[in-house]
Design a protein around this motif. Structure first.
Motif, PDB file in Angstrom:
ATOM      1  N   GLU A  21      -9.125   7.177 -11.318  1.00  9.50           N
ATOM      2  CA  GLU A  21     -10.228   6.681 -12.141  1.00  9.50           C
ATOM      3  C   GLU A  21     -10.459   5.191 -11.937  1.00  9.50           C
ATOM      4  O   GLU A  21     -11.578   4.706 -12.065  1.00  9.50           O
ATOM      5  CB  GLU A  21      -9.939   6.958 -13.616  1.00  9.50           C
ATOM      6  N   SER A  22      -9.412   4.466 -11.609  1.00  5.86           N
ATOM      7  CA  SER A  22      -9.523   3.010 -11.445  1.00  5.86           C
ATOM      8  C   SER A  22     -10.050   2.608 -10.080  1.00  5.86           C
ATOM      9  O   SER A  22     -10.953   1.754  -9.978  1.00  5.86           O
ATOM     10  CB  SER A  22      -8.154   2.362 -11.664  1.00  5.86           C
ATOM     11  N   ILE A  23      -9.501   3.186  -9.039  1.00  4.52           N
ATOM     12  CA  ILE A  23      -9.736   2.682  -7.681  1.00  4.52           C
ATOM     13  C   ILE A  23     -11.194   2.753  -7.234  1.00  4.52           C
ATOM     14  O   ILE A  23     -11.688   1.794  -6.615  1.00  4.52           O
ATOM     15  CB  ILE A  23      -8.815   3.394  -6.673  1.00  4.52           C
ATOM     16  N   PRO A  24     -11.949   3.821  -7.505  1.00 10.84           N
ATOM     17  CA  PRO A  24     -13.355   3.799  -7.071  1.00 10.84           C
ATOM     18  C   PRO A  24     -14.117   2.601  -7.627  1.00 10.84           C
ATOM     19  O   PRO A  24     -14.931   1.992  -6.930  1.00 10.84           O
ATOM     20  CB  PRO A  24     -13.905   5.124  -7.607  1.00 10.84           C
ATOM     21  N   GLY A  25     -13.835   2.238  -8.877  1.00  2.00           N
ATOM     22  CA  GLY A  25     -14.485   1.079  -9.449  1.00  2.00           C
ATOM     23  C   GLY A  25     -14.039  -0.222  -8.814  1.00  2.00           C
ATOM     24  O   GLY A  25     -14.844  -1.142  -8.611  1.00  2.00           O
TER      25      GLY A  25
ATOM     26  N   LEU B 134       4.207   0.299 -13.478  1.00  2.00           N
ATOM     27  CA  LEU B 134       4.034  -0.940 -14.222  1.00  2.00           C
ATOM     28  C   LEU B 134       3.218  -0.714 -15.487  1.00  2.00           C
ATOM     29  O   LEU B 134       3.532  -1.233 -16.549  1.00  2.00           O
ATOM     30  CB  LEU B 134       3.384  -1.991 -13.329  1.00  2.00           C
ATOM     31  N   GLY B 135       2.149   0.073 -15.398  1.00  3.26           N
ATOM     32  CA  GLY B 135       1.262   0.280 -16.536  1.00  3.26           C
ATOM     33  C   GLY B 135       1.817   1.218 -17.588  1.00  3.26           C
ATOM     34  O   GLY B 135       1.447   1.135 -18.759  1.00  3.26           O
ATOM     35  N   GLY B 136       2.704   2.127 -17.156  1.00  3.30           N
ATOM     36  CA  GLY B 136       3.321   3.063 -18.085  1.00  3.30           C
ATOM     37  C   GLY B 136       2.515   4.325 -18.301  1.00  3.30           C
ATOM     38  O   GLY B 136       1.327   4.391 -17.957  1.00  3.30           O
ATOM     39  N   PRO B 137       3.133   5.341 -18.887  1.00  6.81           N
ATOM     40  CA  PRO B 137       2.489   6.653 -19.034  1.00  6.81           C
ATOM     41  C   PRO B 137       1.397   6.682 -20.093  1.00  6.81           C
ATOM     42  O   PRO B 137       0.607   7.624 -20.136  1.00  6.81           O
ATOM     43  CB  PRO B 137       3.654   7.569 -19.438  1.00  6.81           C
ATOM     44  N   GLU B 138       1.339   5.687 -20.977  1.00  2.76           N
ATOM     45  CA  GLU B 138       0.337   5.681 -22.041  1.00  2.76           C
ATOM     46  C   GLU B 138      -0.960   4.990 -21.631  1.00  2.76           C
ATOM     47  O   GLU B 138      -1.900   4.896 -22.431  1.00  2.76           O
ATOM     48  CB  GLU B 138       0.907   4.976 -23.284  1.00  2.76           C
ATOM     49  N   ALA B 139      -1.024   4.499 -20.398  1.00  2.00           N
ATOM     50  CA  ALA B 139      -2.199   3.749 -19.941  1.00  2.00           C
ATOM     51  C   ALA B 139      -3.451   4.612 -19.960  1.00  2.00           C
ATOM     52  O   ALA B 139      -3.397   5.840 -19.872  1.00  2.00           O
ATOM     53  CB  ALA B 139      -1.955   3.205 -18.547  1.00  2.00           C
ATOM     54  N   GLU B 140      -4.586   3.945 -20.046  1.00  4.65           N
ATOM     55  CA  GLU B 140      -5.862   4.633 -20.237  1.00  4.65           C
ATOM     56  C   GLU B 140      -6.376   5.337 -18.990  1.00  4.65           C
ATOM     57  O   GLU B 140      -7.060   6.357 -19.077  1.00  4.65           O
ATOM     58  CB  GLU B 140      -6.920   3.618 -20.688  1.00  4.65           C
ATOM     59  N   LEU B 141      -6.091   4.779 -17.810  1.00  7.21           N
ATOM     60  CA  LEU B 141      -6.721   5.240 -16.574  1.00  7.21           C
ATOM     61  C   LEU B 141      -5.703   5.803 -15.595  1.00  7.21           C
ATOM     62  O   LEU B 141      -4.576   5.330 -15.505  1.00  7.21           O
ATOM     63  CB  LEU B 141      -7.452   4.080 -15.891  1.00  7.21           C
ATOM     64  N   SER B 142      -6.126   6.797 -14.832  1.00  8.20           N
ATOM     65  CA  SER B 142      -5.367   7.228 -13.666  1.00  8.20           C
ATOM     66  C   SER B 142      -5.759   6.346 -12.481  1.00  8.20           C
ATOM     67  O   SER B 142      -6.780   5.651 -12.518  1.00  8.20           O
ATOM     68  CB  SER B 142      -5.669   8.689 -13.342  1.00  8.20           C
ATOM     69  N   VAL B 143      -4.956   6.388 -11.439  1.00  4.61           N
ATOM     70  CA  VAL B 143      -5.303   5.655 -10.214  1.00  4.61           C
ATOM     71  C   VAL B 143      -6.656   6.129  -9.697  1.00  4.61           C
ATOM     72  O   VAL B 143      -7.492   5.322  -9.273  1.00  4.61           O
ATOM     73  CB  VAL B 143      -4.211   5.850  -9.141  1.00  4.61           C
TER      74      VAL B 143
ATOM     75  N   PRO C 247      -7.666  -4.127 -12.432  1.00  2.00           N
ATOM     76  CA  PRO C 247      -7.950  -2.703 -12.200  1.00  2.00           C
ATOM     77  C   PRO C 247      -8.060  -1.883 -13.471  1.00  2.00           C
ATOM     78  O   PRO C 247      -8.333  -0.682 -13.406  1.00  2.00           O
ATOM     79  CB  PRO C 247      -6.746  -2.252 -11.373  1.00  2.00           C
ATOM     80  N   GLY C 248      -7.865  -2.536 -14.635  1.00  2.00           N
ATOM     81  CA  GLY C 248      -7.778  -1.795 -15.880  1.00  2.00           C
ATOM     82  C   GLY C 248      -6.331  -1.429 -16.178  1.00  2.00           C
ATOM     83  O   GLY C 248      -5.421  -1.730 -15.411  1.00  2.00           O
TER      84      GLY C 248
ATOM     85  N   ALA D  24       0.807  -1.223   0.000  1.00  2.00           N
ATOM     86  CA  ALA D  24       0.000   0.000   0.000  1.00  2.00           C
ATOM     87  C   ALA D  24       0.838   1.270   0.000  1.00  2.00           C
ATOM     88  O   ALA D  24       0.328   2.345   0.297  1.00  2.00           O
ATOM     89  CB  ALA D  24      -0.926   0.002   1.219  1.00  2.00           C
ATOM     90  N   SER D  25       2.093   1.176  -0.374  1.00  2.00           N
ATOM     91  CA  SER D  25       2.965   2.350  -0.250  1.00  2.00           C
ATOM     92  C   SER D  25       2.704   3.403  -1.317  1.00  2.00           C
ATOM     93  O   SER D  25       2.979   4.584  -1.105  1.00  2.00           O
ATOM     94  CB  SER D  25       4.431   1.919  -0.310  1.00  2.00           C
ATOM     95  N   ARG D  26       2.144   2.980  -2.472  1.00  3.90           N
ATOM     96  CA  ARG D  26       1.974   3.949  -3.573  1.00  3.90           C
ATOM     97  C   ARG D  26       0.919   3.453  -4.555  1.00  3.90           C
ATOM     98  O   ARG D  26       0.395   2.372  -4.433  1.00  3.90           O
ATOM     99  CB  ARG D  26       3.300   4.191  -4.298  1.00  3.90           C
ATOM    100  N   THR D  27       0.614   4.258  -5.512  1.00  6.05           N
ATOM    101  CA  THR D  27      -0.297   4.019  -6.643  1.00  6.05           C
ATOM    102  C   THR D  27      -1.551   3.238  -6.226  1.00  6.05           C
ATOM    103  O   THR D  27      -2.306   3.705  -5.394  1.00  6.05           O
ATOM    104  CB  THR D  27       0.456   3.331  -7.819  1.00  6.05           C
ATOM    105  N   LEU D  28      -1.773   2.046  -6.802  1.00 10.19           N
ATOM    106  CA  LEU D  28      -3.038   1.350  -6.582  1.00 10.19           C
ATOM    107  C   LEU D  28      -3.259   0.970  -5.121  1.00 10.19           C
ATOM    108  O   LEU D  28      -4.363   1.122  -4.591  1.00 10.19           O
ATOM    109  CB  LEU D  28      -3.102   0.104  -7.460  1.00 10.19           C
TER     110      LEU D  28
END
Length: 230
Positions: free
Chosen positions: A201-205, A190-199, A183-184, A13-17
């Motif tokens: 945008e993903s986490i609430p879902g 890991l997902g890279g800068p071109e990924a579709e979603l921000s954290v 998570p999308g 739980a240190s960062r991102t997702l």
């Protein structure tokens, strides 16, 4: 007066997702325990400082079995409504025939074996009506692999899914909910800068999907609550 707040343990739980999950459950009024690797200060520590004591930070190197056992001992007596394991690494898009053996072992141990060790060890802490979730990926779906690439990462997530399937079969009468969550494609390291979603945008879902599932047994779903093909 009985404290009726629920408790979530978020591994990684240190960062991102993972940090996003910890934040989301705090906002829902839960108590949260989050783990970090090592002793360095992280975003989770910053969050804990503003949580009014509702967030506890624990240290865990998930690839060390004795640290998993030590965490279980430290949490003895706690009841978890949610255990969620969030951990994965990738070592680049390398054709499988060119992957060094030590790299193969590192990714498989981190992405498949270690999460299952956590699930097996900490399962007794989860309430009978609680949820055990593991962060998977669409790339773990064999049915959806029509383009190839990311061979080792895909294989590690498929292995994780299979191991959770075996776990679910072994505990077929368990009343806990078991979730593999995609998570999308998220903009993380890991997902890279071109990924579709921000954290954000993903986490609430992801959280809504976790909370919406009330049936025991194993489900492979995405951040929108849709079933992911095996």
């Amino acid at each position: 007066m009985t404290d009726t707040r629920k408790t979530a343990l978020v591994i990684g739980a240190s960062r991102t997702l993972g940090l996003g999950l910890a934040t989301a459950y705090l906002r829902r009024g839960w108590d949260v325990i989050g783990t970090v690797r090592g002793s360095r200060h992280t975003g989770l520590h910053d969050l804990a400082e503003t949580s009014g004591g509702r967030l506890t930070v624990e240290s865990l190197e998930m690839t060390e079995p004795e640290q998993i056992s030590a965490l279980r001992d430290r949490l003895a007596g706690r009841t978890l409504d949610l255990l969620f394991v969030n951990a994965a690494i990738t070592r680049g898009d390398i054709p499988i025939g060119e992957v060094p053996t030590d790299m193969f072992t590192e990714v498989m141990v981190t992405n498949a074996l270690s999460p299952m060790r956590v699930v097996e060890s900490l399962r007794p802490l989860v309430a009978p009506t609680g949820t055990i979730g593991v962060m998977s990926s669409e790339q773990g779906s064999i049915a959806l692999n029509t383009e190839g690439g990311q061979d080792l990462y895909r294989a590690s997530k498929s292995a994780l899914n299979q191991l959770m399937r075996s776990y679910a079969a072994r505990h077929a009468g368990d009343t806990r909910k078991l979730l593999l969550v995609n998570p999308g494609w998220v903009r993380t390291e890991l997902g890279g800068p071109e990924a579709e979603l921000s954290v954000e945008e993903s986490i609430p879902g992801v959280v809504e999907t976790i909370e919406r599932h009330r049936e025991p047994g194993l489900h492979f779903v995405d951040h929108q609550g849709q079933v992911v093909p095996w």
